[in-house]
Design a protein around this motif. Structure first.
Motif, mmCIF file in Angstrom:
data_model
loop_
_atom_site.group_PDB
_atom_site.id
_atom_site.type_symbol
_atom_site.label_atom_id
_atom_site.label_comp_id
_atom_site.label_asym_id
_atom_site.label_seq_id
_atom_site.Cartn_x
_atom_site.Cartn_y
_atom_site.Cartn_z
ATOM 1 N N THR A 52 26.239 -40.792 -18.831
ATOM 2 C CA THR A 52 26.483 -41.470 -17.548
ATOM 3 C C THR A 52 25.190 -41.974 -16.918
ATOM 4 O OG1 THR A 52 26.341 -39.423 -16.265
ATOM 5 C CG2 THR A 52 28.527 -40.060 -17.081
ATOM 6 N N GLU A 53 24.051 -41.527 -17.439
ATOM 7 C CA GLU A 53 22.756 -41.907 -16.879
ATOM 8 C C GLU A 53 22.031 -42.986 -17.679
ATOM 9 O OE1 GLU A 53 20.186 -38.715 -15.696
ATOM 10 O OE2 GLU A 53 21.851 -37.357 -15.372
ATOM 11 N N ILE A 54 22.506 -43.298 -18.860
ATOM 12 C CA ILE A 54 21.783 -44.203 -19.761
ATOM 13 C C ILE A 54 21.558 -45.585 -19.153
ATOM 14 C CG2 ILE A 54 21.948 -45.425 -21.978
ATOM 15 C CD1 ILE A 54 21.083 -42.520 -22.241
ATOM 16 N N LEU A 55 22.592 -46.203 -18.609
ATOM 17 C CA LEU A 55 22.469 -47.576 -18.132
ATOM 18 C C LEU A 55 21.447 -47.700 -17.008
ATOM 19 C CD1 LEU A 55 23.239 -50.521 -18.310
ATOM 20 C CD2 LEU A 55 25.199 -50.034 -16.813
ATOM 21 N N TYR A 56 21.525 -46.835 -15.988
ATOM 22 C CA TYR A 56 20.553 -46.954 -14.902
ATOM 23 C C TYR A 56 19.138 -46.652 -15.392
ATOM 24 C CZ TYR A 56 19.888 -41.964 -13.783
ATOM 25 O OH TYR A 56 19.556 -40.634 -13.811
ATOM 26 N N ARG A 57 19.016 -45.730 -16.341
ATOM 27 C CA ARG A 57 17.679 -45.422 -16.880
ATOM 28 C C ARG A 57 17.105 -46.628 -17.634
ATOM 29 N NH1 ARG A 57 15.809 -40.295 -16.887
ATOM 30 N NH2 ARG A 57 17.201 -38.736 -16.011
ATOM 31 N N ILE A 58 17.933 -47.306 -18.405
ATOM 32 C CA ILE A 58 17.477 -48.503 -19.132
ATOM 33 C C ILE A 58 17.057 -49.586 -18.149
ATOM 34 C CG2 ILE A 58 18.267 -50.413 -20.599
ATOM 35 C CD1 ILE A 58 19.946 -48.313 -22.139
ATOM 36 N N LEU A 59 17.866 -49.818 -17.119
ATOM 37 C CA LEU A 59 17.520 -50.837 -16.123
ATOM 38 C C LEU A 59 16.214 -50.510 -15.408
ATOM 39 C CD1 LEU A 59 21.050 -51.532 -14.617
ATOM 40 C CD2 LEU A 59 19.689 -53.070 -16.044
ATOM 41 N N MET A 60 16.037 -49.249 -15.033
ATOM 42 C CA MET A 60 14.809 -48.863 -14.338
ATOM 43 C C MET A 60 13.596 -48.957 -15.266
ATOM 44 S SD MET A 60 16.404 -45.937 -11.789
ATOM 45 C CE MET A 60 14.978 -44.947 -11.749
ATOM 46 N N LEU A 61 13.760 -48.623 -16.527
ATOM 47 C CA LEU A 61 12.668 -48.746 -17.493
ATOM 48 C C LEU A 61 12.289 -50.207 -17.698
ATOM 49 C CD1 LEU A 61 10.722 -47.498 -19.545
ATOM 50 C CD2 LEU A 61 12.561 -47.670 -21.244
ATOM 51 N N ILE A 62 13.284 -51.073 -17.868
ATOM 52 C CA ILE A 62 13.000 -52.507 -18.008
ATOM 53 C C ILE A 62 12.274 -53.004 -16.762
ATOM 54 C CG2 ILE A 62 14.043 -54.811 -18.105
ATOM 55 C CD1 ILE A 62 16.258 -53.547 -19.879
ATOM 56 N N GLY A 63 12.780 -52.625 -15.593
ATOM 57 C CA GLY A 63 12.142 -53.038 -14.344
ATOM 58 C C GLY A 63 10.696 -52.588 -14.262
ATOM 59 N N ALA A 64 10.439 -51.337 -14.612
ATOM 60 C CA ALA A 64 9.069 -50.816 -14.563
ATOM 61 C C ALA A 64 8.162 -51.548 -15.549
ATOM 62 C CB ALA A 64 9.071 -49.318 -14.850
#
Length: 190
Positions: free
Chosen positions: A36-48
């Motif tokens: 359930t956490e994968i998508l937001y983690r990927i988005l935040m990593l891309i953003g960073a």
């Protein structure tokens, strides 16, 4: 002294101190499934990753604006202020903090300090810092990084709220959610 290296130093100091402080946490009682956490983690990593692309040397369509020397120093101050808010919230939350969406042993709804102003003051502080960073960059990539990170943080905040309402009870967390704005002081509560 130039403001760019100061901005970078503030972000590096925050990242290192945040990682070190991760050890200061209570035991986990339960946590949301990692799926359930994968998508937001990927988005935040891309953003960073997009945010760390240097802004100097970009002209034409990738450079949207220049804020000048004074504007850059205002951004330094806003980045420092945002990091300070995030740290205030992190310290106030104490040992209940976690990088994952979790329920700690003896977890309660924290409603004081920065949590009396917004439900997610860590995210609010970091978003202020990210907005100031994107403003200082003045590039398409800076705005893209901000957007990815903003969407990732919003997704994580919503997941946390669903999880906390389920784990702590809708009565305990739902009342807090209806009284206190999510990210912006004086903003909407739901």
């Amino acid at each position: 002294m130039r403001p760019g290296p100061i901005m970078l130093a503030i972000w590096i100091a925050w990242a290192i101190s945040w990682l070190v402080a991760a050890a200061w946490s209570d035991d986990t009682q339960s946590q949301a499934p990692l799926a359930t956490e994968i998508l937001y983690r990927i988005l935040m990593l891309i953003g960073a990753l997009v945010m760390v692309v240097p802004a100097h040397g970009y002209e034409g369509r990738l450079r949207l604006w220049h804020i000048g020397w004074w504007g850059a120093w205002v951004c330094v101050a806003l980045i420092a202020a945002g990091i300070t808010v995030a740290w205030w919230a992190r310290v106030h939350l104490g040992r209940m903090w976690s990088a994952r969406v979790t329920r700690k042993v003896n977890h309660t709804v924290v409603e004081s300090g920065p949590y009396a102003v917004v439900r997610h003051p860590i995210y609010s502080g970091l978003l202020l810092s990210l907005i100031a960073t994107a403003a200082a960059k003045g590039t398409v990539l800076g705005l893209a990084g901000l957007l990815f990170t903003l969407i990732g943080m919003w997704m994580k905040a919503r997941l946390e709220e669903r999880w906390l309402a389920q784990e702590l009870g809708e009565a305990a967390y739902g009342d807090y959610r209806h009284r206190v704005p999510m990210l912006l002081p004086f903003g909407p509560t739901d």
